[in-house]
Design a protein around this motif. Structure first.
Motif, PDB file in Angstrom:
ATOM      1  N   ALA A 226      34.569  43.615  40.116  1.00 25.19           N
ATOM      2  CA  ALA A 226      35.437  42.763  39.294  1.00 25.19           C
ATOM      3  C   ALA A 226      36.742  42.428  40.001  1.00 25.19           C
ATOM      4  O   ALA A 226      37.386  41.428  39.670  1.00 25.19           O
ATOM      5  CB  ALA A 226      35.720  43.452  37.960  1.00 25.19           C
TER       6      ALA A 226
ATOM      7  N   ILE B 117      32.957  41.447  34.767  1.00 20.27           N
ATOM      8  CA  ILE B 117      33.076  41.173  36.205  1.00 20.27           C
ATOM      9  C   ILE B 117      33.514  39.726  36.418  1.00 20.27           C
ATOM     10  O   ILE B 117      34.407  39.442  37.229  1.00 20.27           O
ATOM     11  CB  ILE B 117      31.735  41.452  36.922  1.00 20.27           C
ATOM     12  CG1 ILE B 117      31.406  42.946  36.892  1.00 20.27           C
ATOM     13  CG2 ILE B 117      31.785  40.955  38.376  1.00 20.27           C
ATOM     14  CD1 ILE B 117      30.024  43.288  37.431  1.00 20.27           C
TER      15      ILE B 117
ATOM     16  N   ALA C 196      35.042  46.151  32.862  1.00 19.65           N
ATOM     17  CA  ALA C 196      33.718  46.320  33.475  1.00 19.65           C
ATOM     18  C   ALA C 196      33.340  47.796  33.559  1.00 19.65           C
ATOM     19  O   ALA C 196      32.205  48.179  33.232  1.00 19.65           O
ATOM     20  CB  ALA C 196      33.702  45.687  34.863  1.00 19.65           C
TER      21      ALA C 196
END
Length: 228
Positions: free
Chosen positions: A105, A192, A200
């Motif tokens: 991410a 993400i 995430a």
């Protein structure tokens, strides 16, 4: 008896021992050979059309991996699933996979193409009620995360932990669980995409925590399949 085993093709890929190993491992993972059940070597040889040597070699490998246990003077028995080992494997996955998606991410841009393709395929398999296809796409989803991360030592550790959960994942499979898994995967992907590293990681932890919760319930209902 052992109708789930089919004769091996003479020209099949891989060594005879490797193919016997794969056939027996699949039978254990799919619970055709159930925890606590003794393996009839002679019948395995007869069904697969092989000699005792590759069967003994395959069972030795399965014993080293914890799928079976060899009992002197008694034979080879499918191991009951160790809840302690399962929870250790879940702990490893929870820690490393949460960090994996946190790292993905943070990347700019985040690696979305293969994840989006996988999520679309999951949605289609779910709509079709194709549990076999969904099972493979679930495995692929987690593999894509590791491939995009690109850290081979992390991948090897997670792969080993995932292998230790194969039997449990098959047992816990259901249409309802597929639906929940899809939602959990989609939440990871969207975090993400948004560059939300903490979101995430939290989504991945929730995903694996739910597996742990479902496992506890299943184990209490099926104590004969597990050891503590």
């Amino acid at each position: 008896m052992y109708s789930f085993l089919q004769p091996l093709e003479r020209t099949g890929r891989g060594s005879t021992t490797e193919r016997v190993y794969s056939a027996l491992r699949d039978a254990i993972v799919h619970r055709h050979l159930r925890p606590g059940e003794f393996v009839d070597k002679n019948l395995v040889c007869e069904r697969l059309g092989v000699s005792r040597f590759p069967v003994s070699e395959a069972l030795g490998r399965l014993a080293r991996q914890g799928f079976v246990e060899v009992l002197p003077q008694r034979g080879t028995r499918v191991s009951r699933i160790s809840l302690k080992d399962v929870r250790q494997n879940l702990l490893i996955r929870r820690a490393l996979e949460a960090e994996t998606v946190r790292e993905l991410a943070r990347r700019n841009p985040p690696p979305m193409v293969r994840l989006d393709e996988n999520i679309a395929a999951q949605r289609a398999a779910l709509a079709a009620g194709d549990d076999a296809a969904y099972y493979n796409l679930d495995i692929e989803f987690h593999s894509i995360l590791q491939q995009e991360l690109g850290y081979p030592y992390v991948t090897a550790t997670i792969d080993a932990a995932r292998a230790g959960l194969d039997r449990v994942r098959r047992m816990l499979g259901s249409l309802h669980r597929m639906e929940l898994t899809f939602e959990e995967h989609a939440a990871v992907v969207e975090a993400i995409r948004a560059g939300n590293s903490e979101g995430a990681a939290d989504a991945m932890r929730r995903h694996l925590d739910n597996v742990d919760t479902l496992l506890a319930s299943f184990a209490s209902e099926n104590p004969d399949l597990f050891s503590r």
